[in-house]
Design a protein around this motif. Structure first.
Motif, PDB file in Angstrom:
ATOM      1  N   ASP A 190      26.813  97.593  48.590  1.00 44.34           N
ATOM      2  CA  ASP A 190      25.405  96.640  49.095  1.00 44.34           C
ATOM      3  C   ASP A 190      24.666  96.491  47.758  1.00 44.34           C
ATOM      4  O   ASP A 190      23.877  97.284  47.348  1.00 44.34           O
ATOM      5  N   ASP A 191      24.691  95.292  47.750  1.00 47.54           N
ATOM      6  CA  ASP A 191      23.722  94.648  46.064  1.00 47.54           C
ATOM      7  C   ASP A 191      22.231  94.979  46.166  1.00 47.54           C
ATOM      8  O   ASP A 191      22.724  95.620  45.190  1.00 47.54           O
ATOM      9  N   PRO A 192      21.685  95.601  47.515  1.00 49.74           N
ATOM     10  CA  PRO A 192      20.110  95.455  46.302  1.00 49.74           C
ATOM     11  C   PRO A 192      20.393  96.966  46.109  1.00 49.74           C
ATOM     12  O   PRO A 192      19.062  97.284  45.647  1.00 49.74           O
ATOM     13  N   LEU A 193      20.965  98.263  46.319  1.00 43.76           N
ATOM     14  CA  LEU A 193      21.190  99.330  45.706  1.00 43.76           C
ATOM     15  C   LEU A 193      21.967  99.697  44.448  1.00 43.76           C
ATOM     16  O   LEU A 193      22.484 100.636  44.201  1.00 43.76           O
ATOM     17  N   HIS A 211      29.308  86.106  44.740  1.00 41.91           N
ATOM     18  CA  HIS A 211      29.564  84.931  44.990  1.00 41.91           C
ATOM     19  C   HIS A 211      29.141  83.609  44.566  1.00 41.91           C
ATOM     20  O   HIS A 211      28.855  82.551  43.830  1.00 41.91           O
ATOM     21  N   ALA A 212      27.483  84.068  44.048  1.00 40.46           N
ATOM     22  CA  ALA A 212      26.480  83.268  43.371  1.00 40.46           C
ATOM     23  C   ALA A 212      25.613  83.794  41.903  1.00 40.46           C
ATOM     24  O   ALA A 212      25.487  83.020  41.069  1.00 40.46           O
ATOM     25  N   ALA A 213      25.990  84.834  41.805  1.00 40.66           N
ATOM     26  CA  ALA A 213      24.878  85.881  40.007  1.00 40.66           C
ATOM     27  C   ALA A 213      26.387  87.071  39.881  1.00 40.66           C
ATOM     28  O   ALA A 213      26.121  87.957  39.726  1.00 40.66           O
ATOM     29  N   GLY A 214      27.438  86.742  39.517  1.00 39.43           N
ATOM     30  CA  GLY A 214      28.248  87.470  39.372  1.00 39.43           C
ATOM     31  C   GLY A 214      28.132  87.887  37.771  1.00 39.43           C
ATOM     32  O   GLY A 214      28.180  88.939  37.303  1.00 39.43           O
ATOM     33  N   GLU A 215      27.788  86.746  37.095  1.00 42.53           N
ATOM     34  CA  GLU A 215      27.723  86.925  35.681  1.00 42.53           C
ATOM     35  C   GLU A 215      25.795  88.003  35.299  1.00 42.53           C
ATOM     36  O   GLU A 215      26.039  88.496  34.636  1.00 42.53           O
ATOM     37  N   GLU A 216      25.253  87.921  36.066  1.00 44.44           N
ATOM     38  CA  GLU A 216      24.103  88.292  36.274  1.00 44.44           C
ATOM     39  C   GLU A 216      23.942  89.694  36.545  1.00 44.44           C
ATOM     40  O   GLU A 216      24.028  91.480  36.216  1.00 44.44           O
ATOM     41  N   ILE A 217      24.861  89.711  37.378  1.00 45.44           N
ATOM     42  CA  ILE A 217      25.386  91.102  38.245  1.00 45.44           C
ATOM     43  C   ILE A 217      25.655  92.272  37.150  1.00 45.44           C
ATOM     44  O   ILE A 217      25.625  93.170  36.832  1.00 45.44           O
ATOM     45  N   ARG A 218      26.680  91.407  36.482  1.00 44.60           N
ATOM     46  CA  ARG A 218      27.870  91.552  35.432  1.00 44.60           C
ATOM     47  C   ARG A 218      27.323  92.103  34.264  1.00 44.60           C
ATOM     48  O   ARG A 218      27.267  93.856  34.341  1.00 44.60           O
ATOM     49  N   ALA A 237      15.854  93.073  38.880  1.00 46.20           N
ATOM     50  CA  ALA A 237      14.031  92.171  39.773  1.00 46.20           C
ATOM     51  C   ALA A 237      14.517  91.169  39.891  1.00 46.20           C
ATOM     52  O   ALA A 237      13.943  89.830  41.057  1.00 46.20           O
ATOM     53  N   GLN A 238      14.975  90.075  38.723  1.00 47.27           N
ATOM     54  CA  GLN A 238      15.037  88.807  38.683  1.00 47.27           C
ATOM     55  C   GLN A 238      16.035  87.905  40.045  1.00 47.27           C
ATOM     56  O   GLN A 238      16.207  87.669  40.975  1.00 47.27           O
ATOM     57  N   LEU A 239      16.564  88.929  40.654  1.00 44.31           N
ATOM     58  CA  LEU A 239      17.516  88.928  41.767  1.00 44.31           C
ATOM     59  C   LEU A 239      17.097  89.623  42.879  1.00 44.31           C
ATOM     60  O   LEU A 239      17.518  88.640  43.648  1.00 44.31           O
ATOM     61  N   GLN A 240      16.099  90.336  43.047  1.00 47.60           N
ATOM     62  CA  GLN A 240      15.817  90.266  43.978  1.00 47.60           C
ATOM     63  C   GLN A 240      15.095  88.712  45.471  1.00 47.60           C
ATOM     64  O   GLN A 240      15.668  89.240  46.025  1.00 47.60           O
TER      65      GLN A 240
END
Length: 297
Positions: A190-193, A211-218, A237-240
């Motif tokens: 669950d991405d937001p969690l 799909h859109a933010a793999g580098e940021e999630i990593r 916070a940036q990804l919200q």
């Protein structure tokens, strides 16, 4: 963390499957998706999961999709094959096909719609565990399956020594504590969690937003695991806005993933198979706005 602690990688995206306008498989497009994900932060991919629209693909198509993705990314990228269905015989057929094709892991969702009880879940999971050798990642997503895997069911599964990981999309990050104590590697489903799951012991994520933010999630995960909590919180916070844009609408999953891929220029369409429908113009505009607000385009 060691590879044993995160047996299937850290950042995996449940990748979309591309289709032509007539609904047939677009394997070239699927390969572009796979390469895009690997080039943008993913060390593993889940092929033919929910976001890959597995309820609408045949066993034969799943085999073709897996082979195309492996060809696109090579042998060094972890590929987890979605094998879960609501029919144990079909699941066993998919598992055998995936193992024969060299899958590094198997994603096994709870049977959906027919809603077996906990004894039925154990019976289903055990048949797959006994018939396979690849690491299994259970997928608990009661919002889609109608059944939550109970704590005592997990305790029984832990005694088998055959299930390596759990993709938890049951909505309660605190459950990661129990699952890690039982010896499972926990992946946020669950991405937001995800940040909350990490706080309770998760080792990674199986993402849609990847799909859109793999580098940021990593970067968020590695910051957290490295003790830089402030940076992890800043990225979260940036990804919200993109979490809301991709996961906060009724038509999320394959439709929003393909919308994001079109917005990023990976695909030239956002075709999905019925009964899912593509994002309409307003939904697509909202998705584009969410990507922009998160600094992703």
């Amino acid at each position: 963390m060691t590879s044993t602690q995160r047996p299937l990688g850290t950042v995996l995206t449940a990748m979309a499957t591309a289709f032509h306008d007539d609904g047939s498989l677009d394997l070239d497009g699927t390969q572009r998706i796979a390469r895009h994900l690997v080039e943008h932060g993913n060390d593993g991919l889940v092929v033919s999961g929910t976001t890959g629209e597995s309820p609408t693909t045949t066993v034969e198509e799943d085999g073709r999709i897996f082979r195309a993705v492996r060809e696109a990314v090579g042998d060094d990228v972890t590929l987890v094959a979605g094998i879960g269905t609501n029919d144990t015989r079909t699941t066993l057929e998919l598992a055998a096909q995936a193992e024969a094709g060299g899958a590094d892991g198997l994603l096994l969702v709870s049977p959906y719609y027919n809603k077996p009880g906990q004894a039925g879940l154990l019976h289903h999971f055990k048949q797959v565990a006994d018939a396979t050798t690849a690491p299994i990642m259970l997928y608990d997503v009661p919002g889609r399956t109608g059944t939550k895997i109970a704590a005592d069911t997990y305790r029984e599964i832990a005694t088998w020594g055959r299930v390596a990981a759990v993709k938890d999309a049951a909505g309660d990050a605190t459950q990661a504590t129990l699952l890690t104590e039982l010896g499972f590697a926990v992946y946020s489903g669950d991405d937001p969690l995800t940040l909350g799951f990490l706080a309770y012991g998760a080792v990674g994520v199986v993402s849609v937003v990847g799909h859109a933010a793999g580098e940021e999630i990593r970067a968020m995960i590695h910051a957290f695991l490295g003790g830089d909590i402030a940076t992890a919180q800043k990225i979260n916070a940036q990804l919200q806005p993109v979490y809301a844009a991709m996961m906060g609408v009724p038509n999320y999953g394959a439709a929003t993933a393909k919308g994001a891929l079109q917005a990023l220029g990976v695909l030239d369409n956002r075709n999905v198979r019925s009964p899912v429908v593509p994002l309409d113009a307003d939904e697509y505009a909202a998705l584009e706005a969410g990507l922009a607000a998160a600094g992703l385009r």
